[in-house]
Design an enzyme around this catalytic site. Sequence first.
Site, PDB file in Angstrom:
ATOM      1  N   ASP A  85       2.881  -5.139  12.637  1.00  0.00           N
ATOM      2  CA  ASP A  85       2.332  -5.563  11.176  1.00  0.00           C
ATOM      3  C   ASP A  85       2.607  -7.272  11.134  1.00  0.00           C
ATOM      4  OD1 ASP A  85       0.374  -6.415   8.574  1.00  0.00           O
ATOM      5  OD2 ASP A  85       1.570  -4.511   7.452  1.00  0.00           O
ATOM      6  N   GLY A 104       0.999  -1.226  -0.371  1.00  0.00           N
ATOM      7  CA  GLY A 104       0.082  -0.334  -0.269  1.00  0.00           C
ATOM      8  C   GLY A 104       0.563   1.676   0.333  1.00  0.00           C
TER       9      GLY A 104
END
Length: 617
Positions: free
Chosen positions: A133, A20
């Site tokens: 993450d 992203g």
Amino acid sequence: MIGRVISGRYTVESLIGSGGMANVYKAHDNMLNRTVALKVLKEEHRGDMEFVRRFEREARAVLSLSHENIVRSYAVGEDGDISYIVLEYVEGSTLKELIKSDGPMSPKVAVNIMCQVLDALSHAHQKGIIHRDVKPQNVIITPRGRAKLTDFGIARDVAATTRTFTGSNVVMGSVHYISPEQARGEDVTAASDIYSCAIMLYEMLTGQVPFGGDNSVAIALKHLQEDITPPSELNPRVPRALSDVVVKAAGKEPSQRYPSARQMKYDLLRALREPHGKFARIYNHDEHGKHRMNHGVMNIVVMLIVVLGLFTALFFIARSVREDKGFTAATEYIIPTVTNKKLEEAIGIAQLRGFEISVDEYKPSDIDEGTVLEQSPAAGTNAKQGDTISVTVSSGSDYVTVPELIGRTLQDATDLVWGMDLQLGVPQYVTSDLPYGQIVRQEPVAGTSTFAGDKIEIWISGTPGKATQMPNVMELDLSKAIALLREEGFKQIRIRTVQPDSQIAAEESVVAQNPSPNISVAADAAVELSVCRSQLGNYAADVAFNLDIAAGPGVVTVTAKLEDGLELVIYETTLPVGSQQSVSFTAYLQKAGQYECTVYVDGVVVRSGQIGFEYRR
């Protein structure tokens, strides 16, 4: 971007990944002649300060980390409006790809990978960095089975305010692996990484994530509200103790989880040794409402007793009627033999006969892993359809005999234990009478029986101090390899020459290094490079001397000291035990002059002196 040269140094070759925030390219470092990964902030985000801050944060994070299970960062830079991070290029597949292609992993394999990830996180947490993450897409598994944690794109320093929502209220972190406190937008700690590890391990063991949903919000709500199903209920090959560790690490509240990555790793290894242990089991004692018993509840209890009495009477009446009409007990079947069968085969046999299989225990054994060792009830006895056969299953031989490492170099020891399913701890360097670079002590000692996957702690002859990571100089030009090693603080460099063959392309390129890349070594460790060289030189010297070999066979190495303290191996042989043994040879160098030459026997200096090299056709 393909074909572009960044900062006059990195030639972009191909796109290998996209997220992203950034694109990752395979690139060539023209200065050091090596392949690297170039992480470049996407063009559409270069004007967004939130993304720019995240990218800068990752750059700071990766530069502060140095661990064998973390993708190494070489540099950070800008070229015009392009911001980039230069990373180690790692060959391999992501853990997510392996799960998709191979399905559920064996407990041993899953624990081995997870322990490596936990080692990486332990290092990051000690440096004050929370990953935030952790997911299988961010773990690369090399062809040799080493796990490399990558993508610290949303990592934070624990000293910073570590909330999970951005100003636009977008959840940061992958929703399938996000911790409940991240989903709530609360401050996160190392416990959030522990939770994500639990979900990732769950997927490795079962082949699926614990929570699914139509959208991200639905999945996040399940992380907040629902407990995970123990993985042992989905995959009977998962030992109960290992399942307990996963459930504990996935606790809804951070205080319910493991306080550190190191402690979770300890319990994972213990679960393999004690597959039926209860050391990580959580017992829920729900006493809510215990003190709210009142008169109304007592009335309900009395009514239930009356109703149960009526049902009991009706049951006996009905049974009497059935017996009078000739009904008999359920048909009984003979329990089949499932011992010495693989668990999957045993389950199939039992189901064909109308029985269920329950794994009662996994036990270390010399019998192949996954084989049924014992069963209860025994084969040949009668049981009713639908009854359960309890089995004990072999977890394979967990025992490995520790090899003798004393006297070996770190490289030799690394190669030896790799093939024995053992690991080396971080080397400690101590003063010793043994030759520099040789292992002088090990724990456990040679001959000890230990568990597969365990670490052997080693002490190496050298200068006491902190260890550093050995850089990768393979395939570099010799001069660039030496420059990189000098930059990293390595001063003792020995060079060997090898003749080119069909597999070696570049003249003066490094074709082997010892110690191997990415292992921990002393900051002043000696490094040996093998370089491809077709011409040894036009300057020669005839050398002759006698040697005593007290214990053989003895490896004799002769070196010449070049400029900048480099040593070049000019001769090597092996001699048997004996006194006054003659050694003679002609050595070649690329420059004329007087050189200090040293003779080593098994790594120990036995003589040295000046030798002149002159031009010779």
